[in-house]
Design an enzyme around this catalytic site. Structure first.
Site, PDB file in Angstrom:
ATOM      1  N   GLY A 126       0.817  -1.211   0.000  1.00  0.00           N
ATOM      2  CA  GLY A 126       0.000   0.000   0.000  1.00  0.00           C
ATOM      3  C   GLY A 126       0.844   1.252   0.000  1.00  0.00           C
ATOM      4  O   GLY A 126       0.514   2.252   0.643  1.00  0.00           O
ATOM      5  N   ILE A 161      -0.451   6.251   4.753  1.00  0.00           N
ATOM      6  CA  ILE A 161       0.808   6.272   5.486  1.00  0.00           C
ATOM      7  C   ILE A 161       1.879   5.447   4.781  1.00  0.00           C
ATOM      8  O   ILE A 161       3.064   5.566   5.093  1.00  0.00           O
ATOM      9  CB  ILE A 161       0.633   5.808   6.946  1.00  0.00           C
ATOM     10  CG1 ILE A 161       0.246   4.328   7.036  1.00  0.00           C
ATOM     11  CG2 ILE A 161      -0.371   6.676   7.672  1.00  0.00           C
ATOM     12  CD1 ILE A 161       0.190   3.818   8.473  1.00  0.00           C
ATOM     13  N   GLY A 162       1.482   4.636   3.805  1.00  0.00           N
ATOM     14  CA  GLY A 162       2.460   3.836   3.077  1.00  0.00           C
ATOM     15  C   GLY A 162       3.428   4.688   2.268  1.00  0.00           C
ATOM     16  O   GLY A 162       4.615   4.366   2.180  1.00  0.00           O
ATOM     17  N   TYR A 222     -14.067  -4.627  10.360  1.00  0.00           N
ATOM     18  CA  TYR A 222     -12.755  -3.986  10.390  1.00  0.00           C
ATOM     19  C   TYR A 222     -12.025  -4.344  11.681  1.00  0.00           C
ATOM     20  O   TYR A 222     -10.833  -4.705  11.666  1.00  0.00           O
ATOM     21  CB  TYR A 222     -12.913  -2.467  10.277  1.00  0.00           C
ATOM     22  CG  TYR A 222     -11.613  -1.700  10.372  1.00  0.00           C
ATOM     23  CD1 TYR A 222     -10.681  -1.747   9.339  1.00  0.00           C
ATOM     24  CD2 TYR A 222     -11.309  -0.940  11.492  1.00  0.00           C
ATOM     25  CE1 TYR A 222      -9.474  -1.055   9.427  1.00  0.00           C
ATOM     26  CE2 TYR A 222     -10.115  -0.240  11.593  1.00  0.00           C
ATOM     27  CZ  TYR A 222      -9.207  -0.305  10.552  1.00  0.00           C
ATOM     28  OH  TYR A 222      -8.010   0.383  10.647  1.00  0.00           O
TER      29      TYR A 222
END
Length: 289
Positions: A21, A26-27, A171
């Site tokens: 990702g 944040i990747g 989730y």
């Protein structure tokens, strides 16, 4: 709260990092800082167009950066295997990608989308890359979880959630699975005498594209932090000499206490065996040591 910043990262020249990702959220800043400190970074993403654009943005920010794009769709185990086959030596694996609270869906292999992408895809990728990780001194696997794990529950009789689907509960289940996997990987590595640290992180509320539910824009931005700030936790877990295997590092860069469910070795062992069966990835590099 520690004053650590990415500028405190060590020189990573000669090290290779895989970041899932890596095209957004944040990747992207995670990949950027790893490259800035000399690592060769494989930026994995589902979309070639967006992945190559992310690689170009890192090279613009860090001329001469050693970065490359790798196509990876964690919702498709064939894609996970194809990607893993392209990776050579690897020192750091950052299991960062994920989906958050979409409508109910299934992966290509028929798994509930959040569980299949966030947990099973990363479980398979880690197992497939494990022999290359174990061949490198001081290898680390960092898996991005969330404190939503405290609400996670796993019903092994209804992994596809056919009896009822809640976006948030699904989730939370996937994030509990991430944490159970992290802790069980560390236990197995320790028993095998492997030079490997497995660490989980909770980046805190971060403004990224992962959120797929309607939110009040201005209020959401007020309550969340930029992606670069969220990446700080992953970078600390991946590079700090103070990290210990099996830690769950929070946004204050201190270990957090996992929920009772996450600390259950019985639950972790069962999830591991079920995940190995579903993905056909067995982690033989640990069991055969």
């Amino acid at each position: 709260m520690t004053s650590w910043t990415p500028s405190d990262m060590p020189d990573l020249t000669g090290r290779t990092a895989v970041v899932t990702g890596a095209n957004s959220g944040i990747g992207l800043p995670t990949a950027l800082e790893l490259a800035r400190h000399g690592a060769h970074v494989v930026m994995a993403a589902r979309s070639r167009e967006r992945g190559e654009a992310a690689v170009a943005s890192v090279v613009r920010a860090v001329p001469g950066a050693k970065v490359e794009y790798g196509r990876l769709d964690l919702a498709d185990l064939a894609s996970v295997r194809a990607f893993a086959a392209t990776v050579g030596a690897v020192d750091l694996l950052i299991n960062n990608a994920g989906v958050s609270m979409p409508p109910r869906g299934l992966t290509k292999d028929g798994f509930e989308l959040q569980f299949g992408t966030n947990h099973l895809g990363h479980f398979a990728l880690t197992g497939l890359l494990l022999p290359r990780l174990l061949a490198r001194p001081g290898a680390r696997v960092v898996t991005v979880s969330s404190n939503a794990q405290v609400a996670g529950r796993i019903d092994f009789d209804d992994l596809t959630l056919e009896r009822g689907y809640g976006r948030l509960s699904a989730y939370a289940r996937s994030k509990l699975a991430n944490l159970l996997f992290t802790l069980e990987l560390q236990r197995r590595a320790r028993r095998a005498g492997a030079d490997l640290l497995s660490v989980a992180t909770h980046p805190g509320m971060t403004s990224t594209e992962i959120i797929k539910i309607p939110v009040a824009g201005p209020l959401f931005r007020l309550l969340t932090k930029p992606a670069a700030a969220g990446a700080r936790t992953s970078l600390y877990a991946a590079t700090s000499p103070d990290i210990r295997g099996g830690e769950f590092v929070g946004p204050r860069l201190r270990p957090m206490k996992p929920s009772p469910a996450a600390r259950s070795e019985e639950l972790a062992a069962r999830l591991w065996e079920v995940s190995a069966e579903l993905t056909d990835v067995r982690f033989d590099a640990l069991t055969g040591r």
